[in-house]
Scaffold this active site. Structure first.
Site, PDB file in Angstrom:
ATOM      1  N   ASP A   1      42.227  52.783  47.544  1.00 30.71           N
ATOM      2  CA  ASP A   1      41.899  51.248  47.030  1.00 30.71           C
ATOM      3  C   ASP A   1      41.659  50.888  48.422  1.00 30.71           C
ATOM      4  O   ASP A   1      42.581  50.418  49.022  1.00 30.71           O
ATOM      5  CB  ASP A   1      43.133  50.740  46.323  1.00 30.71           C
TER       6      ASP A   1
ATOM      7  N   ARG B   1      41.289  47.793  49.023  1.00 31.82           N
ATOM      8  CA  ARG B   1      41.918  46.496  48.936  1.00 31.82           C
ATOM      9  C   ARG B   1      43.512  46.769  49.351  1.00 31.82           C
ATOM     10  O   ARG B   1      44.223  45.697  49.290  1.00 31.82           O
ATOM     11  CB  ARG B   1      41.690  45.641  47.707  1.00 31.82           C
TER      12      ARG B   1
ATOM     13  N   ILE C   1      46.983  46.402  48.762  1.00 32.35           N
ATOM     14  CA  ILE C   1      48.049  45.576  47.712  1.00 32.35           C
ATOM     15  C   ILE C   1      47.235  44.644  47.349  1.00 32.35           C
ATOM     16  O   ILE C   1      46.808  43.529  47.922  1.00 32.35           O
ATOM     17  CB  ILE C   1      49.394  45.339  48.514  1.00 32.35           C
ATOM     18  N   HIS C   2      47.044  44.374  45.973  1.00 34.12           N
ATOM     19  CA  HIS C   2      46.355  43.297  45.430  1.00 34.12           C
ATOM     20  C   HIS C   2      46.927  43.248  43.988  1.00 34.12           C
ATOM     21  O   HIS C   2      47.836  43.762  43.441  1.00 34.12           O
ATOM     22  CB  HIS C   2      44.933  43.477  45.476  1.00 34.12           C
ATOM     23  N   GLY C   3      46.376  42.297  43.257  1.00 33.92           N
ATOM     24  CA  GLY C   3      46.954  42.204  41.926  1.00 33.92           C
ATOM     25  C   GLY C   3      46.859  43.097  41.022  1.00 33.92           C
ATOM     26  O   GLY C   3      47.954  43.340  40.291  1.00 33.92           O
TER      27      GLY C   3
END
Length: 163
Positions: free
Chosen positions: A8, A10, A12-14
């Site tokens: 991923d 990004r 760590i994210h939502g």
């Protein structure tokens, strides 16, 4: 030990905080990324984004591999996150026990190397070089899928590599 390895960009994210960390029972998140692991500002922002009940380590790929080789790591349930296909291949080749890998978000930003990417799903775009790297990962991993969140149907990576 490694309950899920996720590609991923990004990190760590939502989706990690509200979905994956609740569905995949983990007590540790390890981010393996050279840029994040060597930049205290990026590392701190990832630590702030993480769920409060899970310990997080942001390491370079080499340091993450060393951490995962530590016998103490086997006492934990780990979500391993990498930010690009090459890092994914590196950890899959160097760390035993990675059986489940998913790709959440990758390649939607313009490639820094100028190579064209093909949309293979709503959340994933791959260049031919990236497809070749993921084909090597596919040979080593039992369960390798595209799955942005746990409530969305998984697509086997092997099916998108044939296109």
């Amino acid at each position: 030990m490694i309950k899920l390895c996720r590609l991923d960009d990004r990190m760590i994210h939502g989706q990690i905080v509200t979905k994956w960390s609740r569905v995949v029972p983990v007590d540790r998140i390890i981010v393996a990324n050279d840029q994040a692991g060597s930049n205290p500002i990026i590392a701190k922002s990832l630590l702030m984004a993480a769920p409060g009940n899970i310990k997080v380590a942001v390491k370079t790929v080499k340091d993450a591999v060393e951490l995962l080789h530590n016998p103490k790591a086997s006492a934990h349930d780990i979500l391993l996150i990498v930010a690009n296909p090459q890092d994914l291949l590196t950890v899959v080749e160097q760390v035993d026990g990675i059986h489940r890998v998913n790709i959440g978000n990758w390649g939607l930003l313009e490639a820094s190397d100028g190579k064209q990417r093909e949309m293979v799903s709503q959340f994933v775009a791959l260049s031919e070089d990236e497809k070749a790297i993921l084909a090597k990962v596919n040979e080593k991993v039992e369960d390798f899928v595209l799955q942005v969140t746990p409530d969305v149907s998984a697509i086997k990576v092997s099916s998108i590599l044939k296109k």
